[in-house]
Design an enzyme around this catalytic site. Structure first.
Site, PDB file in Angstrom:
ATOM      1  N   ARG A   2      -9.488 -16.407   7.178  1.00  9.80           N
ATOM      2  CA  ARG A   2      -9.672 -14.878   5.410  1.00  9.80           C
ATOM      3  C   ARG A   2     -10.001 -16.014   5.061  1.00  9.80           C
ATOM      4  O   ARG A   2      -9.507 -16.969   4.022  1.00  9.80           O
ATOM      5  CB  ARG A   2      -8.639 -14.327   5.697  1.00  9.80           C
ATOM      6  CG  ARG A   2      -8.784 -13.296   4.392  1.00  9.80           C
ATOM      7  CD  ARG A   2      -7.372 -12.653   4.262  1.00  9.80           C
ATOM      8  NE  ARG A   2      -6.962 -11.924   4.830  1.00  9.80           N
ATOM      9  CZ  ARG A   2      -5.307 -11.482   4.776  1.00  9.80           C
ATOM     10  NH1 ARG A   2      -5.003 -12.029   3.904  1.00  9.80           N
ATOM     11  NH2 ARG A   2      -5.655 -10.614   5.965  1.00  9.80           N
TER      12      ARG A   2
ATOM     13  N   GLY B  97       3.657 -19.714  13.597  1.00  9.99           N
ATOM     14  CA  GLY B  97       2.767 -20.264  14.605  1.00  9.99           C
ATOM     15  C   GLY B  97       2.912 -21.401  14.188  1.00  9.99           C
ATOM     16  O   GLY B  97       3.311 -21.839  13.458  1.00  9.99           O
TER      17      GLY B  97
ATOM     18  N   TYR C  94      -0.413  -0.654   6.514  1.00 12.47           N
ATOM     19  CA  TYR C  94      -0.678  -1.063   5.874  1.00 12.47           C
ATOM     20  C   TYR C  94      -2.797  -1.141   5.894  1.00 12.47           C
ATOM     21  O   TYR C  94      -3.234  -0.825   5.046  1.00 12.47           O
ATOM     22  CB  TYR C  94      -0.358  -2.321   5.760  1.00 12.47           C
ATOM     23  CG  TYR C  94      -1.235  -2.966   4.233  1.00 12.47           C
ATOM     24  CD1 TYR C  94      -0.285  -2.220   2.499  1.00 12.47           C
ATOM     25  CD2 TYR C  94      -1.602  -4.843   4.340  1.00 12.47           C
ATOM     26  CE1 TYR C  94      -0.774  -3.090   1.627  1.00 12.47           C
ATOM     27  CE2 TYR C  94      -2.615  -4.576   2.995  1.00 12.47           C
ATOM     28  CZ  TYR C  94      -2.020  -3.957   1.586  1.00 12.47           C
ATOM     29  OH  TYR C  94      -2.423  -4.865   0.124  1.00 12.47           O
TER      30      TYR C  94
HETATM   31  P1  NAD Z   1       3.646  -5.030  -5.546  1.00 17.63           P
HETATM   32  O1  NAD Z   1       4.747  -4.715  -4.440  1.00 17.63           O
HETATM   33  O2  NAD Z   1       4.190  -6.359  -6.416  1.00 17.63           O
HETATM   34  O3  NAD Z   1       3.617  -4.061  -6.326  1.00 17.63           O
HETATM   35  C1  NAD Z   1       3.078  -2.650  -5.854  1.00 17.63           C
HETATM   36  C2  NAD Z   1       3.480  -1.905  -6.921  1.00 17.63           C
HETATM   37  O4  NAD Z   1       3.898  -0.560  -6.548  1.00 17.63           O
HETATM   38  C3  NAD Z   1       5.045  -2.352  -6.990  1.00 17.63           C
HETATM   39  O5  NAD Z   1       5.739  -1.315  -8.580  1.00 17.63           O
HETATM   40  C4  NAD Z   1       5.474  -0.716  -6.433  1.00 17.63           C
HETATM   41  O6  NAD Z   1       7.152  -0.623  -6.750  1.00 17.63           O
HETATM   42  C5  NAD Z   1       5.091   0.441  -6.329  1.00 17.63           C
HETATM   43  N1  NAD Z   1       4.681   1.185  -5.320  1.00 17.63           N
HETATM   44  C6  NAD Z   1       4.769   1.286  -4.555  1.00 17.63           C
HETATM   45  N2  NAD Z   1       5.035   2.162  -3.623  1.00 17.63           N
HETATM   46  C7  NAD Z   1       4.099   3.344  -4.857  1.00 17.63           C
HETATM   47  C8  NAD Z   1       4.287   4.517  -4.762  1.00 17.63           C
HETATM   48  N3  NAD Z   1       4.760   5.455  -3.658  1.00 17.63           N
HETATM   49  N4  NAD Z   1       4.469   5.577  -6.281  1.00 17.63           N
HETATM   50  C9  NAD Z   1       4.650   4.672  -7.928  1.00 17.63           C
HETATM   51  N5  NAD Z   1       4.156   3.306  -7.503  1.00 17.63           N
HETATM   52  C10 NAD Z   1       4.635   2.431  -5.883  1.00 17.63           C
HETATM   53  O7  NAD Z   1       2.210  -5.713  -4.834  1.00 17.63           O
HETATM   54  P2  NAD Z   1       1.070  -6.717  -5.446  1.00 17.63           P
HETATM   55  O8  NAD Z   1       0.455  -7.843  -4.958  1.00 17.63           O
HETATM   56  O9  NAD Z   1       1.141  -6.434  -7.183  1.00 17.63           O
HETATM   57  O10 NAD Z   1      -0.340  -5.677  -5.605  1.00 17.63           O
HETATM   58  C11 NAD Z   1      -0.569  -4.482  -5.783  1.00 17.63           C
HETATM   59  C12 NAD Z   1      -1.831  -4.005  -5.188  1.00 17.63           C
HETATM   60  O11 NAD Z   1      -3.179  -4.606  -4.722  1.00 17.63           O
HETATM   61  C13 NAD Z   1      -1.021  -3.392  -4.033  1.00 17.63           C
HETATM   62  O12 NAD Z   1      -2.203  -1.652  -3.627  1.00 17.63           O
HETATM   63  C14 NAD Z   1      -2.094  -4.363  -2.926  1.00 17.63           C
HETATM   64  O13 NAD Z   1      -2.007  -3.622  -1.567  1.00 17.63           O
HETATM   65  C15 NAD Z   1      -3.594  -4.430  -3.239  1.00 17.63           C
HETATM   66  N6  NAD Z   1      -3.641  -6.008  -2.827  1.00 17.63           N
HETATM   67  C16 NAD Z   1      -2.787  -7.323  -2.903  1.00 17.63           C
HETATM   68  C17 NAD Z   1      -2.899  -8.152  -3.206  1.00 17.63           C
HETATM   69  C18 NAD Z   1      -2.151  -9.452  -3.619  1.00 17.63           C
HETATM   70  O14 NAD Z   1      -2.946 -10.311  -3.141  1.00 17.63           O
HETATM   71  N7  NAD Z   1      -1.400  -9.757  -4.040  1.00 17.63           N
HETATM   72  C19 NAD Z   1      -4.349  -8.278  -1.754  1.00 17.63           C
HETATM   73  C20 NAD Z   1      -4.197  -7.258  -1.192  1.00 17.63           C
HETATM   74  C21 NAD Z   1      -4.518  -5.922  -2.166  1.00 17.63           C
HETATM   75  N1  UDP Z   2       3.377 -17.290   6.172  1.00 19.27           N
HETATM   76  C1  UDP Z   2       4.234 -18.492   6.837  1.00 19.27           C
HETATM   77  N2  UDP Z   2       5.459 -18.531   6.339  1.00 19.27           N
HETATM   78  C2  UDP Z   2       5.650 -17.826   5.586  1.00 19.27           C
HETATM   79  C3  UDP Z   2       5.379 -16.188   5.188  1.00 19.27           C
HETATM   80  C4  UDP Z   2       4.185 -16.636   5.832  1.00 19.27           C
HETATM   81  O1  UDP Z   2       3.596 -18.596   7.362  1.00 19.27           O
HETATM   82  O2  UDP Z   2       7.446 -17.926   5.025  1.00 19.27           O
HETATM   83  C5  UDP Z   2       2.044 -16.978   7.200  1.00 19.27           C
HETATM   84  C6  UDP Z   2       1.969 -15.840   7.066  1.00 19.27           C
HETATM   85  O3  UDP Z   2       2.086 -15.281   9.201  1.00 19.27           O
HETATM   86  C7  UDP Z   2       0.720 -15.966   7.228  1.00 19.27           C
HETATM   87  C8  UDP Z   2       0.519 -16.309   6.271  1.00 19.27           C
HETATM   88  O4  UDP Z   2       1.060 -17.011   5.840  1.00 19.27           O
HETATM   89  O5  UDP Z   2      -1.002 -16.008   8.181  1.00 19.27           O
HETATM   90  C9  UDP Z   2       0.054 -15.393   4.973  1.00 19.27           C
HETATM   91  O6  UDP Z   2       1.020 -14.768   4.732  1.00 19.27           O
HETATM   92  P1  UDP Z   2       0.948 -13.482   3.732  1.00 19.27           P
HETATM   93  O7  UDP Z   2       2.680 -11.991   4.284  1.00 19.27           O
HETATM   94  O8  UDP Z   2       1.467 -14.506   2.514  1.00 19.27           O
HETATM   95  O9  UDP Z   2      -0.359 -12.457   3.501  1.00 19.27           O
HETATM   96  P2  UDP Z   2      -1.090 -12.353   4.435  1.00 19.27           P
HETATM   97  O10 UDP Z   2      -0.805 -12.604   6.038  1.00 19.27           O
HETATM   98  O11 UDP Z   2      -0.985 -10.183   4.333  1.00 19.27           O
HETATM   99  O12 UDP Z   2      -2.716 -12.712   4.698  1.00 19.27           O
END
Ligand code: NAD
Ligand code: UDP
Length: 310
Positions: free
Chosen positions: A275, A204, A144
């Protein structure tokens, strides 16, 4: 009226973006492979004549007429992106290349959903855009975070080599209604556990921090970036209120009047210790300011999940 393609449009953030762009009077093409997205998230739009749904995987090329592309297709939660890590890399390399080829052919502006994960386990705090990050290239999160880093590289190479009109947003932890119940992210996990009276699982010791942004604020920043001239990013968008995971658990227990107990589980490898976005650039270039306080955002999200579970 613009013709706008949203890949990953049936996902959590994508479906909110579909709503916003339809409300603003655009024609929206939602493209999704439904790996983590759900028809339920966009069901209310299916009868709208300005909304089209295409089942497609971005790792295969596609040709569509479009003025703008929001490329959100990619699983976002560690549980989902680690389910098939090779596919996650392909989505970020082949998929992003396909979307950039499409932008090149149709002369569309393209916005890439990048992530705070490009900073890895950051040695600089809070994170500014010029920080290059601290990422393990071979760990379980690499599919990722390295995937998203090469996606940014592709965006900038297409911009320099083919003059593609790009925008890159680095999204920090975003939450809200329509997060998938099973996606394992901390906000949805804790809320579901609290509502069911189950143990709250902290990985953790809970001292690691994250900065949580409500989805409406994120959509404001994302559309502002797409519609800004002479600024392509990358730019951080999120909320700079920083909380430990233990504080988040306590907040959610309180806001949902839960009797759940906190339990501690092993911390997954490469889990970032802290973060928090530096939002100076977003404020200056986009006039961005997150408005939703975490207590209000969590309350709305708790309401959503209690309806869904009830
Ligand atoms: P999500 O998993 O709900 O949405 C992702 C969507 O993409 C889903 O509908 C999934 O079916 C679709 N998808 C995945 N792979 C695909 C492919 N190969 N072709 C077509 N469709 C595909 O996640 P989200 O939280 O809505 O995230 C959306 C975007 O934002 C992602 O690119 C993610 O990396 C980015 N992002 C999200 C967060 C967050 O905190 N939610 C943080 C940083 C970046
Ligand atoms: N986390 C946790 N319990 C859970 C799910 C996640 O303590 O049930 C922690 C995880 O280890 C991380 C933080 O919460 O330190 C945020 O996790 P998330 O997967 O939401 O986002 P990311 O790590 O991708 O920022």
């Amino acid at each position: 009226m613009k013709n706008i393609l949203i890949t990953g449009g049936a996902g959590f953030i994508g479906s909110h973006l579909c709503d916003r762009l339809i409300e603003e009077g655009n024609h929206v093409i939602c493209l999704d492979n439904f790996f983590t997205g759900s028809r339920k998230n966009i069901e209310h739009l299916l009868d709208n004549k300005e909304f089209e749904l295409i089942r497609h995987d971005i790792i295969e090329p596609i040709l569509l007429e479009t003025d703008e592309i929001y490329n959100l297709a990619c699983p976002a939660s560690p549980v989902h992106y680690q389910f098939n890590p090779i596919k996650t890399v392909k989505t970020n390399v082949l998929g992003v290349t396909n979307m950039l080829d499409l932008a090149d052919q149709t002369k569309a502006r393209i916005l890439q959903a990048s992530t705070s994960e490009v900073y890895g386990n950051p040695a600089v705090h809070p994170q500014k855009e010029e920080y290059w990050g601290n990422v393990n290239p071979i760990g379980i999160r690499s599919c990722y975070d390295e995937g998203k880093r090469v996606a940014e590289t592709l965006m900038f190479d297409f911009h320099r080599q083919h003059n593609v009109d790009i925008r890159v947003i680095r999204i920090f932890n975003t939450y809200g209604p329509r997060m998938a119940k099973n996606d394992g992210r901390v906000v949805s996990n804790f809320i579901i556990q609290a509502l069911k009276g189950e143990d709250i699982t902290i990985y953790g010791d809970g001292s690691q921090t994250r900065s949580f942004c409500y989805v409406d604020d994120l959509i404001n920043g994302m559309t502002a970036l797409m519609n800004t001239e002479n600024f392509i990013g990358p730019v951080n968008v999120g909320n700079d209120g920083e909380y430990t995971i233990l504080q988040l658990a306590e907040k959610i227990i309180k806001l949902s009047n839960s009797n759940s107990k906190i339990v501690f589980k092993p911390l997954p490898s490469d889990d970032p210790c802290k973060r928090k976005p530096d939002l100076t650039l977003a404020k200056e270039k986009l006039g961005y300011e997150p408005k939703i306080h975490i207590d209000d955002g969590l309350t709305k999200t708790i309401e959503y999940f209690s309806k869904k579970l009830g």
